[in-house]
Design a protein around this motif. Structure first.
Motif, mmCIF file in Angstrom:
data_model
loop_
_atom_site.group_PDB
_atom_site.id
_atom_site.type_symbol
_atom_site.label_atom_id
_atom_site.label_comp_id
_atom_site.label_asym_id
_atom_site.label_seq_id
_atom_site.Cartn_x
_atom_site.Cartn_y
_atom_site.Cartn_z
ATOM 1 N N ASN A 149 8.909 0.310 -10.631
ATOM 2 C CA ASN A 149 7.589 -0.078 -11.140
ATOM 3 C C ASN A 149 6.658 -0.241 -9.941
ATOM 4 O O ASN A 149 7.045 0.020 -8.806
ATOM 5 N N VAL A 150 5.450 -0.713 -10.211
ATOM 6 C CA VAL A 150 4.409 -0.874 -9.181
ATOM 7 C C VAL A 150 4.939 -1.594 -7.934
ATOM 8 O O VAL A 150 5.603 -2.620 -8.049
ATOM 9 N N VAL A 151 4.667 -1.026 -6.745
ATOM 10 C CA VAL A 151 4.931 -1.727 -5.486
ATOM 11 C C VAL A 151 3.666 -2.495 -5.133
ATOM 12 O O VAL A 151 2.663 -1.914 -4.746
ATOM 13 N N TYR A 152 3.729 -3.808 -5.321
ATOM 14 C CA TYR A 152 2.511 -4.618 -5.238
ATOM 15 C C TYR A 152 2.368 -5.370 -3.919
ATOM 16 O O TYR A 152 1.305 -5.431 -3.330
ATOM 17 N N ALA A 153 3.467 -5.982 -3.439
ATOM 18 C CA ALA A 153 3.421 -6.791 -2.216
ATOM 19 C C ALA A 153 4.174 -6.062 -1.107
ATOM 20 O O ALA A 153 5.284 -5.564 -1.327
ATOM 21 N N ILE A 154 3.571 -5.981 0.076
ATOM 22 C CA ILE A 154 4.191 -5.258 1.192
ATOM 23 C C ILE A 154 3.964 -6.026 2.492
ATOM 24 O O ILE A 154 2.953 -6.714 2.639
ATOM 25 N N ALA A 155 4.906 -5.915 3.425
ATOM 26 C CA ALA A 155 4.735 -6.588 4.724
ATOM 27 C C ALA A 155 5.681 -6.007 5.760
ATOM 28 O O ALA A 155 6.824 -5.656 5.448
ATOM 29 N N PHE A 156 5.199 -5.906 6.999
ATOM 30 C CA PHE A 156 6.054 -5.680 8.162
ATOM 31 C C PHE A 156 6.614 -7.034 8.609
ATOM 32 O O PHE A 156 5.986 -8.078 8.389
ATOM 33 N N ASN A 157 7.765 -6.998 9.293
ATOM 34 C CA ASN A 157 8.302 -8.233 9.888
ATOM 35 C C ASN A 157 7.694 -8.431 11.276
ATOM 36 O O ASN A 157 8.377 -8.431 12.283
ATOM 37 N N ASN A 158 6.377 -8.626 11.295
ATOM 38 C CA ASN A 158 5.694 -8.835 12.575
ATOM 39 C C ASN A 158 6.148 -10.136 13.213
ATOM 40 O O ASN A 158 6.452 -11.094 12.511
ATOM 41 N N PRO A 159 6.226 -10.202 14.569
ATOM 42 C CA PRO A 159 5.705 -9.220 15.526
ATOM 43 C C PRO A 159 6.644 -8.058 15.832
ATOM 44 O O PRO A 159 6.287 -7.171 16.602
ATOM 45 N N TYR A 160 7.836 -8.014 15.237
ATOM 46 C CA TYR A 160 8.817 -6.985 15.615
ATOM 47 C C TYR A 160 8.463 -5.606 15.049
ATOM 48 O O TYR A 160 8.497 -4.606 15.758
ATOM 49 N N GLY A 161 8.142 -5.554 13.755
ATOM 50 C CA GLY A 161 7.684 -4.300 13.159
ATOM 51 C C GLY A 161 8.764 -3.275 12.905
ATOM 52 O O GLY A 161 8.458 -2.113 12.653
ATOM 53 N N ASP A 162 10.049 -3.691 12.942
ATOM 54 C CA ASP A 162 11.118 -2.715 12.705
ATOM 55 C C ASP A 162 11.628 -2.739 11.267
ATOM 56 O O ASP A 162 12.491 -1.957 10.886
ATOM 57 N N LYS A 163 11.069 -3.644 10.454
ATOM 58 C CA LYS A 163 11.474 -3.726 9.045
ATOM 59 C C LYS A 163 10.234 -3.836 8.152
ATOM 60 O O LYS A 163 9.190 -4.330 8.572
ATOM 61 N N VAL A 164 10.406 -3.385 6.912
ATOM 62 C CA VAL A 164 9.349 -3.487 5.904
ATOM 63 C C VAL A 164 9.954 -4.121 4.658
ATOM 64 O O VAL A 164 11.077 -3.774 4.268
ATOM 65 N N ALA A 165 9.220 -5.052 4.048
ATOM 66 C CA ALA A 165 9.636 -5.620 2.762
ATOM 67 C C ALA A 165 8.653 -5.181 1.693
ATOM 68 O O ALA A 165 7.444 -5.125 1.939
ATOM 69 N N THR A 166 9.179 -4.847 0.512
ATOM 70 C CA THR A 166 8.340 -4.435 -0.606
ATOM 71 C C THR A 166 8.715 -5.256 -1.837
ATOM 72 O O THR A 166 9.892 -5.411 -2.159
ATOM 73 N N GLY A 167 7.703 -5.790 -2.521
ATOM 74 C CA GLY A 167 7.919 -6.548 -3.750
ATOM 75 C C GLY A 167 7.292 -5.804 -4.906
ATOM 76 O O GLY A 167 6.173 -5.291 -4.791
ATOM 77 N N SER A 168 8.001 -5.752 -6.024
ATOM 78 C CA SER A 168 7.592 -4.861 -7.111
ATOM 79 C C SER A 168 7.503 -5.557 -8.463
ATOM 80 O O SER A 168 8.123 -6.603 -8.690
ATOM 81 N N PHE A 169 6.759 -4.906 -9.363
ATOM 82 C CA PHE A 169 6.719 -5.350 -10.755
ATOM 83 C C PHE A 169 8.075 -5.134 -11.442
ATOM 84 O O PHE A 169 8.270 -5.585 -12.564
ATOM 85 N N ASP A 170 9.007 -4.419 -10.763
ATOM 86 C CA ASP A 170 10.348 -4.250 -11.342
ATOM 87 C C ASP A 170 11.227 -5.486 -11.101
ATOM 88 O O ASP A 170 12.432 -5.464 -11.371
ATOM 89 N N LYS A 171 10.616 -6.570 -10.571
ATOM 90 C CA LYS A 171 11.253 -7.885 -10.370
ATOM 91 C C LYS A 171 12.166 -7.947 -9.144
ATOM 92 O O LYS A 171 12.852 -8.939 -8.918
ATOM 93 N N THR A 172 12.186 -6.865 -8.344
ATOM 94 C CA THR A 172 13.027 -6.867 -7.143
ATOM 95 C C THR A 172 12.180 -6.777 -5.874
ATOM 96 O O THR A 172 11.029 -6.336 -5.899
ATOM 97 N N CYS A 173 12.811 -7.184 -4.770
ATOM 98 C CA CYS A 173 12.260 -7.000 -3.432
ATOM 99 C C CYS A 173 13.244 -6.131 -2.660
ATOM 100 O O CYS A 173 14.462 -6.290 -2.807
ATOM 101 N N LYS A 174 12.737 -5.200 -1.872
ATOM 102 C CA LYS A 174 13.608 -4.356 -1.060
ATOM 103 C C LYS A 174 13.262 -4.518 0.418
ATOM 104 O O LYS A 174 12.092 -4.688 0.766
ATOM 105 N N LEU A 175 14.310 -4.437 1.243
ATOM 106 C CA LEU A 175 14.150 -4.502 2.704
ATOM 107 C C LEU A 175 14.510 -3.147 3.287
ATOM 108 O O LEU A 175 15.594 -2.616 2.995
ATOM 109 N N TRP A 176 13.603 -2.586 4.121
ATOM 110 C CA TRP A 176 13.748 -1.223 4.629
ATOM 111 C C TRP A 176 13.720 -1.202 6.157
ATOM 112 O O TRP A 176 13.083 -2.043 6.790
#
Length: 415
Positions: free
Chosen positions: A135-162
């Motif tokens: 579903n919609v990817v609504y919330a997004i963020a880098f793990n600053n100050p490092y910037g080697d990971k991305v988190a995404t929060g979705s209307f599908d009720k899950t969060c993913k770490l990339w």
């Protein structure tokens, strides 16, 4: 105690002392929030030496040079004019959010098309498409100050770490029973917080993928959250008209900020985390003392719902955006409105200071973003070209690049 080296922090101005104590490497920050270009660097260095034992007489010339560097940064790019560098046909459906990594070398976009994309800022090239949400990817963020990971929060009720370099999905965090609409990494990048329409926030372990705590106590949707600079406290703003402060280590609620008569739109800490600013659908903003939980001021003047709020990097000014088509700048100390920024002819949903704090960027339903001078309240530039409302806008760390994300499915890079 033995001083090893100095590190500069440009925004807000400060010098970090790296020192050794009992064979352990430690750091101490000297904040120079009131530093001005006209101050004498030698006098500032001398004054710091008298207050800080680690700055010995032999170190004063070095500190003087660092102070001069900070002053140069304060006056740099005073009259930067932005031009349209690239239009990115980023997604097949409207964008939800845009965010830079700490250096500004790359950025991410979230979308209703269920993906998050990673982009190279210098070239405007797409580096990765992060696919997997349903579903919609609504919330997004880098793990600053490092910037080697991305988190995404979705209307599908899950969060993913990339993995931000390879696009590998490390974990899918499951547990919310409604849409995830906000998320944040703690400053140490060891914990992710997610806020949901299910009225809870959850804390997740970055290393193991395990749930650490469920922050339950709100009676309405949680639409904003933020860690303090130490990472031991988190605040959550809710449609139940309240903001709650939580202890990250125990997952317990420590303070509830009660006073708004409408849904909370956003809540933010100031730089030293002594104050919280809140924006509400009740047409007002409020300032709160973190230590006591008391409201120390109400920022009035908007004639419609307030959608966004933020401090400048030193915490001395506050900016707010409203459905009344205006942006307001307040003095955090006196709580007086110093400028009403007028010019948009649609509701203003996003607003932020540049890192130096002498410019404000606003994004509006009138399809434009505007750059304002915080000293005069004048509109310096109108960033035109989007064909639908702007949902998200942000400066990079240097303040010389702007991203705008729109309902027209595009993202624009301005330099």
């Amino acid at each position: 105690m033995r001083l090893k080296r100095f590190l500069l922090r440009y925004y807000p101005p400060g010098i970090i002392l790296e020192y050794e104590q009992s064979e352990q490497l430690k750091t101490k920050a000297i904040d120079l929030l009131d530093l001005r270009p006209e101050h004498d660097p030698a006098a500032v260095a001398q004054d710091l030496s008298m207050k800080e034992p680690l700055i010995t007489k032999t170190r004063i010339p070095q500190v003087q040079k660092l102070v001069s560097k900070l002053q140069e940064k304060l006056v740099a790019s005073e009259d930067h004019q932005f031009y349209l560098f690239k239009v990115l046909r980023a997604h097949i459906l409207p964008l939800t959010n845009v965010a830079f990594n700490k250096s500004g070398s790359s950025f991410i976009t979230g979308s209703y098309d269920r993906t998050c994309k990673v982009w190279d800022t210098a070239s405007g090239e797409e580096l990765l498409t992060l696919e997997g949400h349903r579903n919609v990817v609504y919330a997004i963020a880098f793990n600053n100050p490092y910037g080697d990971k991305v988190a995404t929060g979705s209307f599908d009720k899950t969060c993913k770490l990339w993995n931000a370099q390879t696009g590998q999905c490390y974990f899918t965090y499951r547990g919310h029973i409604a849409e995830i609409v906000c998320l944040a990494f703690n400053p140490q990048s060891t914990v992710i917080a997610t806020g949901s329409m299910d009225a809870t926030a959850k804390l997740w372990d970055v290393q193991s993928g395990c749930e650490l705590a469920t922050l339950a106590g709100h009676s309405g949707e949680i639409i904003s959250l933020a860690f303090n600079s130490r990472g031991d406290q988190i605040l959550t703003g809710s449609f139940d008209h309240t903001v709650c402060l939580w202890d990250v280590h125990t997952g317990t609620q420590t303070t509830t900020l009660i006073g708004h008569r409408g849904e909370i739109a956003n809540a933010q800490f100031n730089f030293d985390c002594s104050l919280i600013a809140t924006a509400s659908m009740d047409k007002s903003c409020k300032l709160w003392d973190v230590r006591t939980g008391q409201c120390v001021g109400t920022l009035r003047g908007h004639e419609d719902e307030v959608f966004d709020i933020g401090f400048n990097s030193t915490g001395q000014q506050i900016v707010s955006a409203s459905a009344d088509c205006t942006v307001r700048i307040y003095d955090a100390g006196t709580q007086r409105c110093v400028h009403v920024l007028e010019g948009h002819d649609g509701e203003v949903s996003k607003v932020c200071f540049n890192p130096r704090g002498h410019r404000v960027l606003s994004g509006s339903a009138d399809k434009t973003a505007r750059v304002w001078d915080t000293a005069t309240g004048q509109c310096l530039q109108v960033l035109e070209g989007h064909t639908d409302e702007i949902f998200s806008c942000v400066f990079n760390y240097e303040g010389d690049t702007v991203l705008t994300g729109s309902k027209d499915n595009t993202c624009r890079i301005w330099r």
